[in-house]
Design an enzyme around this catalytic site. Structure first.
Site, PDB file in Angstrom:
ATOM      1  N   ASP A 248      -2.849  46.708  -0.558  1.00  0.00           N
ATOM      2  CA  ASP A 248      -1.919  45.977   0.314  1.00  0.00           C
ATOM      3  C   ASP A 248      -2.300  46.137   1.780  1.00  0.00           C
ATOM      4  O   ASP A 248      -1.738  45.450   2.640  1.00  0.00           O
ATOM      5  CB  ASP A 248      -0.473  46.448   0.096  1.00  0.00           C
ATOM      6  CG  ASP A 248      -0.315  47.941   0.318  1.00  0.00           C
ATOM      7  OD1 ASP A 248      -1.029  48.714  -0.347  1.00  0.00           O
ATOM      8  OD2 ASP A 248       0.508  48.340   1.157  1.00  0.00           O
TER       9      ASP A 248
ATOM     10  N   ARG B 129      -3.138  39.726   2.149  1.00  0.00           N
ATOM     11  CA  ARG B 129      -3.762  40.962   1.683  1.00  0.00           C
ATOM     12  C   ARG B 129      -4.255  40.751   0.263  1.00  0.00           C
ATOM     13  O   ARG B 129      -3.812  39.814  -0.423  1.00  0.00           O
ATOM     14  CB  ARG B 129      -2.708  42.078   1.636  1.00  0.00           C
ATOM     15  CG  ARG B 129      -1.925  42.242   2.917  1.00  0.00           C
ATOM     16  CD  ARG B 129      -0.457  42.562   2.624  1.00  0.00           C
ATOM     17  NE  ARG B 129       0.354  42.444   3.849  1.00  0.00           N
ATOM     18  CZ  ARG B 129       0.529  43.419   4.727  1.00  0.00           C
ATOM     19  NH1 ARG B 129       0.016  44.583   4.486  1.00  0.00           N
ATOM     20  NH2 ARG B 129       1.219  43.225   5.826  1.00  0.00           N
TER      21      ARG B 129
ATOM     22  N   ASP C 190      -3.205  47.837   9.440  1.00  0.00           N
ATOM     23  CA  ASP C 190      -2.344  48.958   9.084  1.00  0.00           C
ATOM     24  C   ASP C 190      -2.898  50.285   9.582  1.00  0.00           C
ATOM     25  O   ASP C 190      -3.523  51.041   8.857  1.00  0.00           O
ATOM     26  CB  ASP C 190      -2.092  49.008   7.561  1.00  0.00           C
ATOM     27  CG  ASP C 190      -0.658  49.423   7.310  1.00  0.00           C
ATOM     28  OD1 ASP C 190      -0.176  50.315   8.027  1.00  0.00           O
ATOM     29  OD2 ASP C 190      -0.019  48.850   6.419  1.00  0.00           O
TER      30      ASP C 190
HETATM   31  P1  AMP Z   1       2.274  51.082   4.544  1.00  0.00           P
HETATM   32  O1  AMP Z   1       2.149  52.522   4.192  1.00  0.00           O
HETATM   33  O2  AMP Z   1       2.553  50.840   5.979  1.00  0.00           O
HETATM   34  O3  AMP Z   1       1.147  50.260   4.051  1.00  0.00           O
HETATM   35  O4  AMP Z   1       3.579  50.582   3.789  1.00  0.00           O
HETATM   36  C1  AMP Z   1       3.703  50.526   2.389  1.00  0.00           C
HETATM   37  C2  AMP Z   1       4.991  49.832   2.035  1.00  0.00           C
HETATM   38  O5  AMP Z   1       6.121  50.603   2.479  1.00  0.00           O
HETATM   39  C3  AMP Z   1       5.171  48.457   2.632  1.00  0.00           C
HETATM   40  O6  AMP Z   1       5.862  47.666   1.709  1.00  0.00           O
HETATM   41  C4  AMP Z   1       6.029  48.741   3.848  1.00  0.00           C
HETATM   42  O7  AMP Z   1       6.742  47.610   4.263  1.00  0.00           O
HETATM   43  C5  AMP Z   1       6.949  49.812   3.304  1.00  0.00           C
HETATM   44  N1  AMP Z   1       7.495  50.642   4.380  1.00  0.00           N
HETATM   45  C6  AMP Z   1       6.830  51.530   5.138  1.00  0.00           C
HETATM   46  N2  AMP Z   1       7.658  52.105   6.029  1.00  0.00           N
HETATM   47  C7  AMP Z   1       8.877  51.587   5.850  1.00  0.00           C
HETATM   48  C8  AMP Z   1      10.167  51.781   6.455  1.00  0.00           C
HETATM   49  N3  AMP Z   1      10.345  52.638   7.451  1.00  0.00           N
HETATM   50  N4  AMP Z   1      11.184  51.045   5.988  1.00  0.00           N
HETATM   51  C9  AMP Z   1      11.021  50.182   4.982  1.00  0.00           C
HETATM   52  N5  AMP Z   1       9.849  49.951   4.368  1.00  0.00           N
HETATM   53  C10 AMP Z   1       8.782  50.637   4.784  1.00  0.00           C
HETATM   54 MG    MG Z   2       0.773  48.424   4.733  1.00  0.00          MG
END
Ligand code: AMP
Ligand code: MG
Length: 472
Positions: A244, A179, A254
């Protein structure tokens, strides 16, 4: 048959500081709900029996050759820099080189906590897993670069979100999970050595004919420009274009709060957390440029002559808006059946879009109907269409085969939000028929499928989905 995945891992050969070794955390009673055989073939994955695949795609057993890791990255979230993110609910099992010669990551998403989980539980619930499965496979079928879905498993465990929800794990496949944020984490820490290694790795893996950090920047710009124009051309709103979530390989990645527009309006936002409309439909090109500028800033940290590099990087980034615009114009020309380029084309397209916004026309159905000559029904005031169509018809005189051009540029079927939500609701109640039906129909989005005409309808007032959620 036993499940075999011919792993050929390269990321795990990079320095330890790029990731944390982390096995998936086992779940209580996994149950396989989807397996993508067509993708498995490309990956050279041999399917096993259902029980074995449920165990493996839940992370309860590790297929031979897997080297599970959680990847480190950082990124700008809604414009502010978060110095450390990383895979908080995913592990990369490893890579395979497919029958097409392409190296791809096989990742479990929802596989339990990792050192990067922060306060999260590392899990996913069934809704976002099935949503990503359906929408990413639909994007693939539309010809839009995207991560893909190999399998989905229900875990037999409950995860707590707005309430107790059934847990699930998605097996996500990507050309890589590099990313913009993967570069940012090393740049912001001043780890120039790692930044150089990452740059070389990305070049070798994705852009072997490009050279050096500026070559990489230019290549990412070009693939991202095409990608964003493709999103715009099908009314797709990513919803969370944080750095990211911006892939170096130029894939859509994503699928959190993403959605396709029903009625057209440039300011459309679905994501419940995007309160300022930063990631609204029509802002996506600007955000893509902003993200590229962050990549440029990160890449520059490794060059010996920063002054010259800043100049070159600036020129590369500044050229992006017009590249996106050209890609956009090419796609929208095709959507109104034009193959010959003429000066007034852009005005004709934007005039149509303005009228569509004023008339709450359904984005997908209006463009599709142009090819069938019945688009006027899509306008609250059909005269708004008629007066536009006069100019359009005059312009079309010299075009050879406009219907074929239009139908190849405008899908009949998109994963409409209300259908995705209904599918999730059914699956939660144990009925997977809508999930399988959506996948089947969306596999041929450009083909009129009379049996599936109901899936082309925009939502009724009761069916409208007003907000989408990250599902984290
Ligand atoms: P995202 O919104 O999917 O791009 O995630 C942003 C960040 O939050 C990334 O580092 C993900 O790995 C982390 N993250 C999202 N959901 C969870 C979860 N349920 N448990 C742990 N980390 C999470
Ligand atoms: Mg993400």
């Amino acid at each position: 048959m036993t499940l075999t995945i011919p792993f050929d891992n390269s990321y795990a050969r990079l320095p330890n500081s790029f990731y944390a070794r982390q096995a998936p955390i086992p779940v209580r009673s996994p149950h396989l709900v989807a397996f993508n055989e067509e993708l498995a073939q490309i990956l050279r994955v041999t399917p096993g029996d259902v029980h074995e695949m449920a165990e493996a795609f839940a992370g309860n057993t590790l297929p031979e050759g897997a080297e599970p890791i959680a990847q480190l990255y950082s990124g700008h979230q809604f414009g502010s820099y978060n110095p450390q993110l990383g895979d908080g609910r995913a592990v990369l099992l490893g890579e395979t080189v497919g029958t097409d010669g392409i190296r791809r990551d096989i990742q479990l998403k929802g596989s339990g906590p990792t050192p990067f989980s922060r306060r999260g539980d590392g899990r996913a619930w069934l809704g976002p897993v099935l949503r990503e499965y359906v929408v990413s496979e639909a994007m693939q079928a539309m010809g839009i670069p995207t991560t893909r879905a190999l399998a989905a498993v229900e875990t037999g465990e409950v995860v707590l979100r707005e309430g107790p929800m059934p847990g699930a794990v998605l097996t996500r496949v990507a050309q890589s999970h590099l990313r913009v944020g993967t570069f940012q984490v090393f740049a912001s820490r001043g780890q120039t050595d790692n930044l150089r290694k990452l740059t070389d790795y990305a070049l070798a893996r994705h852009y072997p004919s490009a050279e050096g950090p500026m070559g990489l920047l230019r290549a990412v710009r070009d693939t991202q420009a095409r990608l964003i124009a493709q999103w715009m051309s099908v009314g797709f709103i990513h919803g969370v274009m944080n750095t990211d979530n911006c892939s170096i390989a130029g894939e859509t990645i994503d699928y959190g709060p993403c959605a396709f527009m029903d009625s057209y309006h440039p300011n459309t936002v679905f994501s419940s957390i995007d309160r300022m409309g930063r990631y609204a439909y029509s802002n996506q090109p600007d955000i893509a440029v902003w993200n590229l500028a962050q990549l440029a800033t990160a890449l520059i940290q490794q060059v010996d002559d920063p002054e010259a590099a800043v100049e070159e990087a600036t020129e590369i980034v500044h050229a992006m808006p017009s590249l996106i615009h050209q890609e956009w114009l090419a796609r929208f020309r095709a959507k109104i059946g034009l193959t010959i380029e003429k000066d007034g084309d852009e005005a004709l397209i934007t005039d149509l879009l303005t009228r569509m916004a004023e008339n709450r026309s359904d984005f997908t159905n209006t463009f599709r109907a142009l090819g069938d000559d019945n688009a006027r029904d899509q306008f609250l005031s059909p005269e708004a269409y008629d007066t536009w169509a006069e100019g359009w018809q005059a312009r079309m005189v010299r075009e050879e085969c406009p219907k074929a051009v239009m139908n190849a540029a405008s899908p009949a079927f998109i994963p409409r939000n209300h259908r995705v939500e209904q599918m999730i609701q059914a699956a939660v109640n144990g009925d997977y028929a809508p999930f399988h039906r959506l996948n089947k129909v969306l596999a041929r989005p450009y083909v009129d499928q009379p049996d599936a005409a109901d899936l082309r309808n925009p939502p009724t007032d009761e069916e409208v989905v007003h907000a989408t959620f990250c599902g984290t």
